[in-house]
Design a protein around this motif. Structure first.
Motif, short mmCIF file in Angstrom:
data_model
loop_
_atom_site.label_atom_id
_atom_site.label_comp_id
_atom_site.label_asym_id
_atom_site.label_seq_id
_atom_site.Cartn_x
_atom_site.Cartn_y
_atom_site.Cartn_z
N ASN A 56 0.84 -1.22 0.00
CA ASN A 56 0.00 0.00 0.00
C ASN A 56 0.86 1.25 0.00
O ASN A 56 0.53 2.24 -0.66
CB ASN A 56 -0.95 -0.01 1.19
N GLU A 57 1.97 1.20 0.74
CA GLU A 57 2.87 2.36 0.77
C GLU A 57 3.52 2.58 -0.60
O GLU A 57 3.62 3.72 -1.08
CB GLU A 57 3.95 2.14 1.83
N GLN A 58 3.96 1.51 -1.26
CA GLN A 58 4.55 1.63 -2.59
C GLN A 58 3.50 2.04 -3.62
O GLN A 58 3.78 2.80 -4.53
CB GLN A 58 5.19 0.30 -3.02
N PHE A 59 2.28 1.53 -3.46
CA PHE A 59 1.20 1.86 -4.40
C PHE A 59 0.83 3.33 -4.30
O PHE A 59 0.49 3.96 -5.31
CB PHE A 59 -0.02 0.98 -4.12
N GLU A 60 0.90 3.89 -3.10
CA GLU A 60 0.60 5.32 -2.92
C GLU A 60 1.65 6.20 -3.58
O GLU A 60 1.37 7.35 -3.88
CB GLU A 60 0.49 5.65 -1.43
N LYS A 61 2.84 5.68 -3.81
CA LYS A 61 3.89 6.46 -4.47
C LYS A 61 3.65 6.59 -5.97
O LYS A 61 4.23 7.46 -6.61
CB LYS A 61 5.26 5.83 -4.24
N ILE A 62 2.80 5.74 -6.52
CA ILE A 62 2.47 5.81 -7.95
C ILE A 62 1.62 7.06 -8.17
O ILE A 62 0.69 7.32 -7.41
CB ILE A 62 1.70 4.55 -8.40
N PRO A 63 1.91 7.86 -9.20
CA PRO A 63 1.08 9.04 -9.47
C PRO A 63 -0.38 8.64 -9.68
O PRO A 63 -0.68 7.57 -10.21
CB PRO A 63 1.68 9.61 -10.76
N PHE A 64 -1.29 9.51 -9.23
CA PHE A 64 -2.72 9.19 -9.28
C PHE A 64 -3.18 8.83 -10.68
O PHE A 64 -4.04 7.97 -10.86
CB PHE A 64 -3.53 10.37 -8.74
N LEU A 65 -2.62 9.48 -11.67
CA LEU A 65 -3.01 9.24 -13.05
C LEU A 65 -2.76 7.79 -13.48
O LEU A 65 -3.47 7.25 -14.32
CB LEU A 65 -2.24 10.20 -13.97
N PHE A 66 -1.77 7.15 -12.86
CA PHE A 66 -1.40 5.79 -13.26
C PHE A 66 -1.90 4.72 -12.29
O PHE A 66 -1.54 3.57 -12.42
CB PHE A 66 0.12 5.68 -13.39
N ARG A 67 -2.71 5.10 -11.30
CA ARG A 67 -3.30 4.10 -10.40
C ARG A 67 -4.62 3.65 -10.99
O ARG A 67 -5.61 4.39 -10.98
CB ARG A 67 -3.55 4.71 -9.02
N PHE A 68 -4.63 2.44 -11.50
CA PHE A 68 -5.83 1.94 -12.16
C PHE A 68 -6.68 1.13 -11.20
O PHE A 68 -6.19 0.23 -10.53
CB PHE A 68 -5.46 1.04 -13.34
N SER A 69 -7.94 1.46 -11.15
CA SER A 69 -8.91 0.64 -10.44
C SER A 69 -9.68 -0.15 -11.51
O SER A 69 -9.50 0.05 -12.71
CB SER A 69 -9.87 1.51 -9.63
N ARG A 70 -10.52 -1.02 -11.06
CA ARG A 70 -11.30 -1.82 -12.02
C ARG A 70 -12.22 -0.92 -12.84
O ARG A 70 -12.36 -1.10 -14.06
CB ARG A 70 -12.10 -2.88 -11.29
N LYS A 71 -12.83 0.08 -12.21
CA LYS A 71 -13.72 0.99 -12.93
C LYS A 71 -12.98 1.79 -13.99
O LYS A 71 -13.46 1.94 -15.12
CB LYS A 71 -14.40 1.95 -11.96
#
Length: 139
Positions: free
Chosen positions: A14-29
């Motif tokens: 979760n900590e590493q995932f939060e470092k990813i820019p919001f634009l590149f965080r893909f959810s299922r939707k």
């Protein structure tokens, strides 16, 4: 992604995932919406390709010798729209690939850090066990 039994890994991921820019965080939707947008642009590109092919008009040019030659005159606006549609599809595909690469990198880092924590704890327990055995010997 979460693993039920490994709290350290979940925290680190979760900590590493939060470092990813919001634009590149893909959810299922977001992923489904992107696939739908790609399908819409693909259909639009195919329609513009068909319109471009249908817009051709044969223009005959007579010559002095009595023969004529000709060429097709197309509406090139349809071609430009078609190229734009397929370029958008390519950009969306690159966006998806980059986001998956960022997520894989975050997973790899979290796995490595979690493994280091596990090995450190295992070594610490082995040293404690060894010390306990040394103190509780019967001579």
């Amino acid at each position: 992604m979460s693993i039920e039994n490994d709290d350290d890994f979940n925290f680190l991921f979760n900590e590493q995932f939060e470092k990813i820019p919001f634009l590149f965080r893909f959810s299922r939707k977001r992923f489904i919406a992107t696939l739908i947008a790609m399908a819409v642009f693909f259909i639009a590109g195919m329609i513009f390709m068909r319109l471009f092919n249908d817009s051709g008009e044969y223009i005959a040019i007579p010559t002095l010798s009595g023969y004529s030659f000709g060429f097709n005159e197309y509406n090139y606006a349809y071609l430009i729209y078609m190229i734009v549609c397929f370029a958008v599809i390519a950009l969306l595909a690159v966006w998806i690939v980059l986001s998956k690469l960022f997520e894989q990198r975050a997973f790899k880092k979290a796995t490595e850090l979690s493994n280091m924590i596990y090995l450190t704890q295992r070594h610490k327990r082995a040293v404690e066990w060894s010390n306990w055995k040394m103190k509780n010997r019967d001579y």
